[in-house]
Design an enzyme around this catalytic site. Structure first.
Site, short mmCIF file in Angstrom:
data_model
loop_
_atom_site.label_atom_id
_atom_site.label_comp_id
_atom_site.label_asym_id
_atom_site.label_seq_id
_atom_site.Cartn_x
_atom_site.Cartn_y
_atom_site.Cartn_z
N PHE A 166 0.82 -1.23 0.00
CA PHE A 166 0.00 0.00 0.00
C PHE A 166 0.84 1.27 0.00
O PHE A 166 0.29 2.36 -0.10
CB PHE A 166 -0.86 0.06 1.27
CG PHE A 166 -1.87 -1.05 1.39
CD1 PHE A 166 -3.11 -0.94 0.80
CD2 PHE A 166 -1.57 -2.21 2.11
CE1 PHE A 166 -4.05 -1.96 0.92
CE2 PHE A 166 -2.49 -3.24 2.23
CZ PHE A 166 -3.74 -3.11 1.62
N TYR B 182 1.90 10.25 -11.17
CA TYR B 182 1.33 9.31 -10.20
C TYR B 182 0.78 8.08 -10.93
O TYR B 182 1.13 6.94 -10.63
CB TYR B 182 0.22 10.00 -9.39
CG TYR B 182 -0.64 9.03 -8.62
CD1 TYR B 182 -0.08 8.25 -7.60
CD2 TYR B 182 -1.99 8.87 -8.92
CE1 TYR B 182 -0.86 7.33 -6.91
CE2 TYR B 182 -2.77 7.96 -8.24
CZ TYR B 182 -2.19 7.19 -7.24
OH TYR B 182 -2.97 6.27 -6.56
#
Ligand code: UDP
Length: 330
Positions: free
Chosen positions: A72, A140
């Site tokens: 994560f 991103y």
């Protein structure tokens, strides 16, 4: 299962740790606390460490034998990624490579990777299924897309199996409000709207009112954090049963506009929320909604909290708890 949760002190990771504990698994959190907090990790083993530190990773894998890894840990702000791409490629891509190489060296062959709807870029059609072209429009999205490629090459070369889960808009909180969403700075719609409801901010800026959507504001697919975590468990189980690598889009298939989110927050909080008309935020597509049919059929995933009000209610309980705690701290 003994599961390494990288980034387990963050918003999604900490909920994952709770769910793993609830289901009798053994989470080991590895987190550098750059944005998460130690207090959000409510059990399991916690190790403070950075994916950029190869010797820390080596020690981690030497000390534990993991049945799987959930990854994560990444930076998530689109705007920041445009201004500081190096930061995004360094952490989200290069550091992930350190993790995957450590896994490979130690024979840990199952990885669940937090990917994102941002790998699709500007939608060509909605709802977005797994066949949708992948053309990220910011660093991103590119950093996550690159890792998806790395994982598919690691599958071919090293038989490392992975499942990439492309999140749409993760939202909500632990229904008991033990943990919740807490970014600094906060940029996400639901926590910001609820901060306006609790008087922590004066109003919510509505970014753009002239999109090609029914009420002119952007439509997003908000998915409850627990439903997201459930998909991770199903994915790890699936790999444990010998399934091949895969990628799934995760949303609940219902789009809600910014105005609808604010309306829901007004109902849940029982208070009007001031809205300010603000300019469009660069890079925001009008509609992002997932087609999660594949996750439903292959993983057997069924979102439980697919109504917006429940998501907002759980986020509101968490917001109120934070306000109370801030008040107590004076
Ligand atoms: N948004 C908004 N005001 C805010 C924050 C977000 O109008 O203060 C809008 C944003 O333009 C987008 C939606 O809310 O259409 C969801 O944004 P968020 O940042 O929560 O998630 P994203 O869709 O960017 O992943």
């Amino acid at each position: 299962m003994k599961v390494l949760v990288v980034g387990g002190a963050g918003y999604i990771g900490s909920h994952m740790v709770l769910m793993l504990l609830d289901r009798g698994h053994e989470p080991v959190v590895f987190d550098n606390l750059s944005s998460g907090s130690r207090e959000s990790v409510l059990g399991g083993t916690f190790i403070e460490g950075d994916l950029g530190d190869a010797s820390a990773l080596e020690a981690l894998f030497a000390a534990h034998r993991f049945d799987g890894v959930m990854h994560f840990a990444s930076f998530i702000q689109v705007g920041e990624s445009m201004r500081e791409p190096a930061k995004y490629y360094r952490n989200n891509l290069a550091n992930t490579l350190n993790l995957l190489e450590a896994m490979q060296r130690h024979g840990t062959n199952h990885c669940i990777f937090s990917s994102t709807a941002a790998i699709f870029g500007e939608p060509e059609y909605v709802p977005i299924d797994e066949h949708h072209p992948r053309r990220p429009i910011n660093p991103y999205g590119f950093s996550k897309y690159a890792v998806e490629h790395v994982l598919s090459d690691f599958d071919r070369a090293y038989a490392m199996r992975s499942i990439c889960l492309r999140y749409f808009n993760a939202a909500g909180a632990d229904p008991q409000a033990r943990i919740g969403e807490c970014h600094d700075p906060e940029t996400h719609l639901i926590p910001l709207v609820l901060q306006a409801a609790s008087g922590q901010r004066r109003h919510i800026d509505v970014f753009g009112q002239d999109y090609d959507t029914p009420d002119g504001t952007c439509v997003r697919d908000y998915i409850h954090i627990l439903d997201l975590c459930e998909a991770h468990l199903l994915a790890l189980d699936r790999l444990a049963r010998g399934a091949p690598s895969a990628a799934y889009n995760l949303g609940n298939g219902n789009g809600f506009s910014v105005n609808e989110v604010i309306d829901a927050a007004e109902r849940v909080a029982g208070t009007p929320i001031a809205r300010a008309h603000a300019a469009r935020r660069p890079g925001d597509p009008a509609r992002l909604v997932a087609d999660s049919t594949l996750a439903r059929t292959e993983l057997g995933w069924r979102p439980r909290f697919d109504d917006l009000e429940t998501i907002v209610r759980h986020a509101w309980a968490w917001e109120r708890r934070q306000v109370l705690e801030r008040g107590t701290r004076g």
